[in-house]
Design a protein around this motif. Structure first.
Motif, PDB file in Angstrom:
ATOM      1  N   ARG A   1      -2.379  -0.407  -3.347  1.00 32.61           N
ATOM      2  CA  ARG A   1      -2.906  -1.767  -3.193  1.00 32.61           C
ATOM      3  C   ARG A   1      -2.410  -2.699  -4.287  1.00 32.61           C
ATOM      4  O   ARG A   1      -2.343  -2.318  -5.453  1.00 32.61           O
ATOM      5  CB  ARG A   1      -4.438  -1.748  -3.187  1.00 32.61           C
ATOM      6  CG  ARG A   1      -4.994  -1.172  -1.892  1.00 32.61           C
ATOM      7  CD  ARG A   1      -6.506  -1.071  -1.955  1.00 32.61           C
ATOM      8  NE  ARG A   1      -7.043  -0.422  -0.774  1.00 32.61           N
ATOM      9  CZ  ARG A   1      -7.637  -1.088   0.246  1.00 32.61           C
ATOM     10  NH1 ARG A   1      -7.761  -2.396   0.204  1.00 32.61           N
ATOM     11  NH2 ARG A   1      -8.107  -0.431   1.281  1.00 32.61           N
ATOM     12  N   CYS A   2      -2.095  -3.905  -3.878  1.00 33.99           N
ATOM     13  CA  CYS A   2      -1.723  -4.938  -4.835  1.00 33.99           C
ATOM     14  C   CYS A   2      -2.898  -5.183  -5.772  1.00 33.99           C
ATOM     15  O   CYS A   2      -4.011  -5.421  -5.320  1.00 33.99           O
ATOM     16  CB  CYS A   2      -1.385  -6.222  -4.083  1.00 33.99           C
ATOM     17  SG  CYS A   2      -1.287  -7.668  -5.163  1.00 33.99           S
ATOM     18  N   PRO A   3      -2.679  -5.118  -7.097  1.00 36.28           N
ATOM     19  CA  PRO A   3      -3.787  -5.317  -8.028  1.00 36.28           C
ATOM     20  C   PRO A   3      -4.384  -6.721  -7.969  1.00 36.28           C
ATOM     21  O   PRO A   3      -5.547  -6.922  -8.297  1.00 36.28           O
ATOM     22  CB  PRO A   3      -3.161  -5.045  -9.394  1.00 36.28           C
ATOM     23  CG  PRO A   3      -1.687  -5.066  -9.201  1.00 36.28           C
ATOM     24  CD  PRO A   3      -1.412  -4.799  -7.754  1.00 36.28           C
ATOM     25  N   GLU A   4      -3.588  -7.694  -7.537  1.00 40.77           N
ATOM     26  CA  GLU A   4      -4.104  -9.060  -7.489  1.00 40.77           C
ATOM     27  C   GLU A   4      -4.858  -9.341  -6.180  1.00 40.77           C
ATOM     28  O   GLU A   4      -5.896  -9.992  -6.180  1.00 40.77           O
ATOM     29  CB  GLU A   4      -2.955 -10.068  -7.648  1.00 40.77           C
ATOM     30  CG  GLU A   4      -3.471 -11.505  -7.708  1.00 40.77           C
ATOM     31  CD  GLU A   4      -2.349 -12.533  -7.864  1.00 40.77           C
ATOM     32  OE1 GLU A   4      -1.197 -12.119  -8.149  1.00 40.77           O
ATOM     33  OE2 GLU A   4      -2.640 -13.723  -7.698  1.00 40.77           O
ATOM     34  N   HIS A   5      -4.331  -8.864  -5.049  1.00 40.73           N
ATOM     35  CA  HIS A   5      -4.902  -9.224  -3.760  1.00 40.73           C
ATOM     36  C   HIS A   5      -5.610  -8.089  -3.025  1.00 40.73           C
ATOM     37  O   HIS A   5      -6.216  -8.306  -1.983  1.00 40.73           O
ATOM     38  CB  HIS A   5      -3.793  -9.784  -2.851  1.00 40.73           C
ATOM     39  CG  HIS A   5      -3.114 -10.992  -3.426  1.00 40.73           C
ATOM     40  ND1 HIS A   5      -1.827 -10.964  -3.920  1.00 40.73           N
ATOM     41  CD2 HIS A   5      -3.565 -12.256  -3.603  1.00 40.73           C
ATOM     42  CE1 HIS A   5      -1.502 -12.167  -4.372  1.00 40.73           C
ATOM     43  NE2 HIS A   5      -2.538 -12.970  -4.200  1.00 40.73           N
ATOM     44  N   ASP A   6      -5.489  -6.849  -3.538  1.00 34.37           N
ATOM     45  CA  ASP A   6      -6.168  -5.695  -2.954  1.00 34.37           C
ATOM     46  C   ASP A   6      -5.674  -5.384  -1.532  1.00 34.37           C
ATOM     47  O   ASP A   6      -6.418  -4.841  -0.718  1.00 34.37           O
ATOM     48  CB  ASP A   6      -7.700  -5.902  -2.960  1.00 34.37           C
ATOM     49  CG  ASP A   6      -8.444  -4.580  -2.838  1.00 34.37           C
ATOM     50  OD1 ASP A   6      -7.927  -3.561  -3.324  1.00 34.37           O
ATOM     51  OD2 ASP A   6      -9.536  -4.569  -2.227  1.00 34.37           O
TER      52      ASP A   6
ATOM     53  N   GLY B   1       6.012  -4.739   0.544  1.00 29.20           N
ATOM     54  CA  GLY B   1       5.267  -5.278  -0.588  1.00 29.20           C
ATOM     55  C   GLY B   1       4.116  -6.164  -0.118  1.00 29.20           C
ATOM     56  O   GLY B   1       4.091  -6.618   1.029  1.00 29.20           O
ATOM     57  N   CYS B   2       3.184  -6.426  -1.032  1.00 29.27           N
ATOM     58  CA  CYS B   2       2.008  -7.245  -0.694  1.00 29.27           C
ATOM     59  C   CYS B   2       2.444  -8.573  -0.087  1.00 29.27           C
ATOM     60  O   CYS B   2       3.231  -9.310  -0.681  1.00 29.27           O
ATOM     61  CB  CYS B   2       1.181  -7.498  -1.950  1.00 29.27           C
ATOM     62  SG  CYS B   2      -0.144  -8.702  -1.715  1.00 29.27           S
ATOM     63  N   ARG B   3       1.918  -8.883   1.099  1.00 29.54           N
ATOM     64  CA  ARG B   3       2.389 -10.087   1.778  1.00 29.54           C
ATOM     65  C   ARG B   3       1.885 -11.354   1.089  1.00 29.54           C
ATOM     66  O   ARG B   3       2.521 -12.414   1.202  1.00 29.54           O
ATOM     67  CB  ARG B   3       2.050 -10.070   3.264  1.00 29.54           C
ATOM     68  CG  ARG B   3       0.581  -9.941   3.622  1.00 29.54           C
ATOM     69  CD  ARG B   3       0.405  -9.871   5.154  1.00 29.54           C
ATOM     70  NE  ARG B   3       0.951 -11.045   5.797  1.00 29.54           N
ATOM     71  CZ  ARG B   3       1.937 -11.028   6.706  1.00 29.54           C
ATOM     72  NH1 ARG B   3       2.445  -9.903   7.096  1.00 29.54           N
ATOM     73  NH2 ARG B   3       2.385 -12.148   7.228  1.00 29.54           N
ATOM     74  N   LEU B   4       0.775 -11.273   0.364  1.00 26.35           N
ATOM     75  CA  LEU B   4       0.295 -12.480  -0.321  1.00 26.35           C
ATOM     76  C   LEU B   4       1.089 -12.755  -1.598  1.00 26.35           C
ATOM     77  O   LEU B   4       1.002 -13.833  -2.166  1.00 26.35           O
ATOM     78  CB  LEU B   4      -1.195 -12.366  -0.642  1.00 26.35           C
ATOM     79  CG  LEU B   4      -2.139 -12.287   0.554  1.00 26.35           C
ATOM     80  CD1 LEU B   4      -3.566 -12.569   0.130  1.00 26.35           C
ATOM     81  CD2 LEU B   4      -1.730 -13.228   1.669  1.00 26.35           C
ATOM     82  N   CYS B   5       1.855 -11.759  -2.058  1.00 24.63           N
ATOM     83  CA  CYS B   5       2.728 -11.965  -3.223  1.00 24.63           C
ATOM     84  C   CYS B   5       4.133 -12.390  -2.805  1.00 24.63           C
ATOM     85  O   CYS B   5       4.985 -12.632  -3.676  1.00 24.63           O
ATOM     86  CB  CYS B   5       2.837 -10.679  -4.042  1.00 24.63           C
ATOM     87  SG  CYS B   5       1.365 -10.260  -4.981  1.00 24.63           S
ATOM     88  N   ASP B   6       4.390 -12.472  -1.494  1.00 21.03           N
ATOM     89  CA  ASP B   6       5.738 -12.753  -0.999  1.00 21.03           C
ATOM     90  C   ASP B   6       5.938 -14.262  -0.872  1.00 21.03           C
ATOM     91  O   ASP B   6       5.373 -14.906   0.006  1.00 21.03           O
ATOM     92  CB  ASP B   6       5.911 -12.078   0.365  1.00 21.03           C
ATOM     93  CG  ASP B   6       7.321 -12.205   0.912  1.00 21.03           C
ATOM     94  OD1 ASP B   6       8.079 -13.058   0.398  1.00 21.03           O
ATOM     95  OD2 ASP B   6       7.655 -11.473   1.835  1.00 21.03           O
TER      96      ASP B   6
HETATM   97 ZN   LIG Z   1      -0.493  -9.385  -3.898  1.00 20.08          ZN
END
Ligand SMILES: [Zn+2]
Length: 167
Positions: free
Chosen positions: A143-148, A155-160
């Motif tokens: 899990r992405c540490p920022e968005h869970d 990769g985390c789609r909210l970090c893309d």
């Molecule tokens: Zn993220």
């Protein structure tokens, strides 16, 4: 470009769902936020990974038919889970983690829920998406540490930054 989500096996229902490329990103964002919150079994995790990695490579070609999902003999529980993901998404779960307001997607979510509700799954013997009874590789569920959210393949789609607004 648009993405078409269909339910061909349904004899009744609201028909197809067309989403613009931007709308498709929002659709998968909110389904991933909801799904990562409630997925427990391998099948459920595989479904949520489909959303987490959705529309990351095939821009404009990421729609699918509900019959493409690898339903098993346990399809009543699987269909219930997909409906639950949509219900959790419709509550706005995790939307505060987005840098934009996704509320305009609510109508399409509700319409997709109708499509799923009217759809009669049939177990799929061999699926292009593999056997969802097998647990996903642990790295995909990191899990992405920022968005869970699941990291998935892409990769985390909210970090893309390519699919998220810059503001
Ligand atoms: Zn993220």
């Amino acid at each position: 470009m648009a993405n078409r989500f269909t339910a061909y096996a349904a004899t009744t229902g609201p028909g197809d769902l067309y989403l613009s490329n931007g709308g498709t990103d929002v659709f998968f964002d909110v389904l991933t936020l909801a799904g990562c919150h409630i997925a427990e079994t391998p099948w459920q995790q595989n479904l949520v990974l489909l959303f987490a990695d959705g529309h990351r490579y095939g821009r404009g070609f990421s729609g699918f038919d509900l019959s493409e999902i690898p339903w098993t003999a346990d399809w009543p529980a699987e269909k219930s889970f997909l409906l639950r993901v949509l219900d959790v998404a419709l509550t706005g779960h995790g939307w505060h983690r987005l840098r934009y307001d996704p509320s305009h997607i609510a109508g399409q979510l509700a319409r997709y829920r109708e499509m799923v509700a009217a759809f009669p799954p049939v177990p799929v013997e061999v699926s292009q998406w593999g056997d969802w009874r097998s647990a996903p590789a642990p790295a995909l569920l990191t899990r992405c540490p920022e968005h869970d959210l699941y990291e998935g393949e892409a990769g985390c789609r909210l970090c893309d930054p390519s699919i998220q607004p810059n503001t």
